[in-house]
Design a protein around this motif. Structure first.
Motif, PDB file in Angstrom:
ATOM      1  N   GLN A 170      55.094 -67.384 -21.019  1.00 43.74           N
ATOM      2  CA  GLN A 170      54.336 -68.621 -20.787  1.00 43.74           C
ATOM      3  C   GLN A 170      55.116 -69.843 -21.283  1.00 43.74           C
ATOM      4  OE1 GLN A 170      50.003 -68.579 -21.483  1.00 43.74           O
ATOM      5  NE2 GLN A 170      50.299 -70.337 -22.815  1.00 43.74           N
ATOM      6  N   THR A 171      55.774 -69.694 -22.437  1.00 42.20           N
ATOM      7  CA  THR A 171      56.549 -70.791 -23.011  1.00 42.20           C
ATOM      8  C   THR A 171      57.865 -70.988 -22.270  1.00 42.20           C
ATOM      9  OG1 THR A 171      55.582 -70.298 -25.177  1.00 42.20           O
ATOM     10  CG2 THR A 171      57.529 -71.699 -25.151  1.00 42.20           C
ATOM     11  N   LYS A 172      58.563 -69.890 -22.004  1.00 43.36           N
ATOM     12  CA  LYS A 172      59.822 -69.924 -21.260  1.00 43.36           C
ATOM     13  C   LYS A 172      59.806 -68.799 -20.229  1.00 43.36           C
ATOM     14  CE  LYS A 172      62.629 -71.566 -25.155  1.00 43.36           C
ATOM     15  NZ  LYS A 172      63.787 -71.220 -26.033  1.00 43.36           N
ATOM     16  N   PRO A 173      60.236 -69.070 -19.000  1.00 41.73           N
ATOM     17  CA  PRO A 173      60.246 -68.020 -17.964  1.00 41.73           C
ATOM     18  C   PRO A 173      61.074 -66.812 -18.354  1.00 41.73           C
ATOM     19  CG  PRO A 173      60.613 -70.187 -16.985  1.00 41.73           C
ATOM     20  CD  PRO A 173      60.672 -70.374 -18.476  1.00 41.73           C
ATOM     21  N   GLU A 174      62.145 -67.048 -19.128  1.00 38.32           N
ATOM     22  CA  GLU A 174      62.998 -65.936 -19.537  1.00 38.32           C
ATOM     23  C   GLU A 174      62.425 -65.180 -20.733  1.00 38.32           C
ATOM     24  OE1 GLU A 174      64.779 -69.690 -21.448  1.00 38.32           O
ATOM     25  OE2 GLU A 174      63.675 -69.110 -19.633  1.00 38.32           O
ATOM     26  N   GLY A 175      61.362 -65.710 -21.330  1.00 38.95           N
ATOM     27  CA  GLY A 175      60.714 -65.047 -22.458  1.00 38.95           C
ATOM     28  C   GLY A 175      60.939 -65.764 -23.768  1.00 38.95           C
ATOM     29  N   GLN A 176      59.879 -65.924 -24.554  1.00 36.30           N
ATOM     30  CA  GLN A 176      59.949 -66.528 -25.889  1.00 36.30           C
ATOM     31  C   GLN A 176      59.445 -65.515 -26.916  1.00 36.30           C
ATOM     32  OE1 GLN A 176      60.981 -69.736 -27.165  1.00 36.30           O
ATOM     33  NE2 GLN A 176      60.794 -68.443 -28.971  1.00 36.30           N
ATOM     34  N   VAL A 177      60.254 -65.282 -27.947  1.00 33.72           N
ATOM     35  CA  VAL A 177      59.913 -64.315 -28.988  1.00 33.72           C
ATOM     36  C   VAL A 177      59.162 -65.014 -30.127  1.00 33.72           C
ATOM     37  CG1 VAL A 177      60.876 -62.774 -30.742  1.00 33.72           C
ATOM     38  CG2 VAL A 177      61.841 -62.800 -28.441  1.00 33.72           C
ATOM     39  N   HIS A 178      58.150 -64.339 -30.666  1.00 30.93           N
ATOM     40  CA  HIS A 178      57.393 -64.858 -31.803  1.00 30.93           C
ATOM     41  C   HIS A 178      57.278 -63.762 -32.873  1.00 30.93           C
ATOM     42  CE1 HIS A 178      55.820 -68.360 -29.510  1.00 30.93           C
ATOM     43  NE2 HIS A 178      55.865 -67.515 -28.493  1.00 30.93           N
ATOM     44  N   PHE A 179      57.422 -64.151 -34.135  1.00 33.78           N
ATOM     45  CA  PHE A 179      57.182 -63.269 -35.270  1.00 33.78           C
ATOM     46  C   PHE A 179      56.174 -63.949 -36.194  1.00 33.78           C
ATOM     47  CE2 PHE A 179      60.352 -59.998 -34.867  1.00 33.78           C
ATOM     48  CZ  PHE A 179      61.401 -60.576 -34.169  1.00 33.78           C
ATOM     49  N   PHE A 180      55.358 -63.159 -36.868  1.00 32.08           N
ATOM     50  CA  PHE A 180      54.521 -63.722 -37.923  1.00 32.08           C
ATOM     51  C   PHE A 180      54.078 -62.633 -38.888  1.00 32.08           C
ATOM     52  CE2 PHE A 180      51.838 -62.830 -34.271  1.00 32.08           C
ATOM     53  CZ  PHE A 180      50.806 -62.098 -34.794  1.00 32.08           C
ATOM     54  N   PRO A 181      53.865 -62.978 -40.151  1.00 34.97           N
ATOM     55  CA  PRO A 181      53.426 -61.980 -41.134  1.00 34.97           C
ATOM     56  C   PRO A 181      51.989 -61.555 -40.869  1.00 34.97           C
ATOM     57  CG  PRO A 181      53.425 -64.171 -42.105  1.00 34.97           C
ATOM     58  CD  PRO A 181      54.029 -64.315 -40.758  1.00 34.97           C
ATOM     59  N   VAL A 182      51.705 -60.307 -41.149  1.00 28.49           N
ATOM     60  CA  VAL A 182      50.353 -59.770 -40.929  1.00 28.49           C
ATOM     61  C   VAL A 182      49.493 -60.084 -42.150  1.00 28.49           C
ATOM     62  CG1 VAL A 182      48.991 -57.719 -40.417  1.00 28.49           C
ATOM     63  CG2 VAL A 182      51.278 -57.939 -39.467  1.00 28.49           C
ATOM     64  N   ILE A 183      48.771 -61.201 -42.088  1.00 27.91           N
ATOM     65  CA  ILE A 183      47.873 -61.576 -43.180  1.00 27.91           C
ATOM     66  C   ILE A 183      46.418 -61.408 -42.719  1.00 27.91           C
ATOM     67  CG2 ILE A 183      49.503 -63.083 -44.355  1.00 27.91           C
ATOM     68  CD1 ILE A 183      48.220 -65.455 -42.990  1.00 27.91           C
ATOM     69  N   PHE A 184      46.217 -60.371 -41.915  1.00 27.25           N
ATOM     70  CA  PHE A 184      44.895 -60.016 -41.406  1.00 27.25           C
ATOM     71  C   PHE A 184      44.897 -58.509 -41.217  1.00 27.25           C
ATOM     72  CE2 PHE A 184      47.545 -60.097 -37.856  1.00 27.25           C
ATOM     73  CZ  PHE A 184      48.163 -61.326 -37.853  1.00 27.25           C
ATOM     74  N   SER A 185      43.774 -57.938 -40.870  1.00 27.10           N
ATOM     75  CA  SER A 185      43.660 -56.489 -40.745  1.00 27.10           C
ATOM     76  C   SER A 185      44.612 -55.947 -39.682  1.00 27.10           C
ATOM     77  CB  SER A 185      42.224 -56.101 -40.376  1.00 27.10           C
ATOM     78  OG  SER A 185      42.156 -54.741 -39.989  1.00 27.10           O
ATOM     79  N   GLY A 186      45.567 -55.109 -40.114  1.00 31.40           N
ATOM     80  CA  GLY A 186      46.515 -54.515 -39.180  1.00 31.40           C
ATOM     81  C   GLY A 186      45.851 -53.585 -38.178  1.00 31.40           C
ATOM     82  N   LYS A 187      44.823 -52.865 -38.623  1.00 25.77           N
ATOM     83  CA  LYS A 187      44.130 -51.932 -37.722  1.00 25.77           C
ATOM     84  C   LYS A 187      43.363 -52.704 -36.647  1.00 25.77           C
ATOM     85  CE  LYS A 187      42.450 -47.903 -36.429  1.00 25.77           C
ATOM     86  NZ  LYS A 187      41.445 -48.289 -35.454  1.00 25.77           N
TER      87      LYS A 187
END
Length: 208
Positions: A170-187
């Motif tokens: 959606q951000t870039k036609p070729e694909g945009q990668v996002h990372f973020f820390p899990v500060i919510f329920s992983g399950k």
């Protein structure tokens, strides 16, 4: 590592590259308060839930999935703050400072940042009132990504989720990668991602 959580309130986009060949789709959720409004035969019904849900309403042949907002999880900031305290106790002040600051930042973001999974997209919102997070200062555009644009996602170290990854077009036609820390329920995050964005190759938390 990219993280809207670290940029208050937006997620930081990482360099536009895919990670390994193992990754396949990733991102998670925050506050587990589900809100659904249903209309059925002229009668309004409103429900409030926690955790994740499946179907909110059926109107004719249309099925609308309910909104999922995963519960906050304070384990990562608590571990970081505990580690910083241990470093201070052993007179390692220099490394303790950045670790402690990161722990405090994640603790603050855990109390305010919410991941909202509606029937068509994942959106970052702020606070109990779910206010708009504004435009992403790094790549532009709204902090909202349609599931249909996800190329892959992954939840790393699922027994104790640390990071979530996803790549979208959606951000870039070729694909945009996002990372973020899990500060919510992983399950809860894993369950709603599988339901809305399809299965991941290797993620599968064994613990909630």
């Amino acid at each position: 590592m990219e993280s809207a959580l670290l940029s208050t309130p937006q997620f930081l986009p990482s360099p536009n590259r895919e990670v390994g060949g193992v990754l396949r789709n990733c991102q998670s959720s925050f506050y587990g308060n589900l809100t659904i409004n249903r209309s059925f035969v002229g009668r309004d019904v409103s429900n409030h839930h926690r955790g994740s849900g499946i179907v909110a309403s059926v109107v004719g042949k249309k099925v609308k999935t309910e909104t999922v907002i995963p519960d906050p999880d304070y384990r990562i900031p608590v571990v970081l703050l505990g580690f910083a305290g241990g470093l201070v106790y052993t007179n390692n002040i220099l490394p303790a400072a950045p670790v402690g600051l990161l722990g405090l930042l994640l603790l603050f973001q855990t109390t305010r940042v919410r991941f909202v999974f509606d029937d068509e997209a994942l959106e970052v919102k702020i606070g109990e009132q779910l206010q708009e997070a504004g435009e992403n200062v790094f790549v532009g555009g709204k902090n909202r990504w349609k599931y249909s644009t996800f190329l892959n996602w992954e939840l790393w170290w699922p027994n104790f989720p640390i990071l979530v990854y996803f790549k979208e077009t959606q951000t870039k036609p070729e694909g945009q990668v996002h990372f973020f820390p899990v500060i919510f329920s992983g399950k809860q995050l894993y369950d709603v991602m599988v339901e809305r964005a399809g299965p991941s190759k290797t993620s599968g938390p064994k613990q909630s």
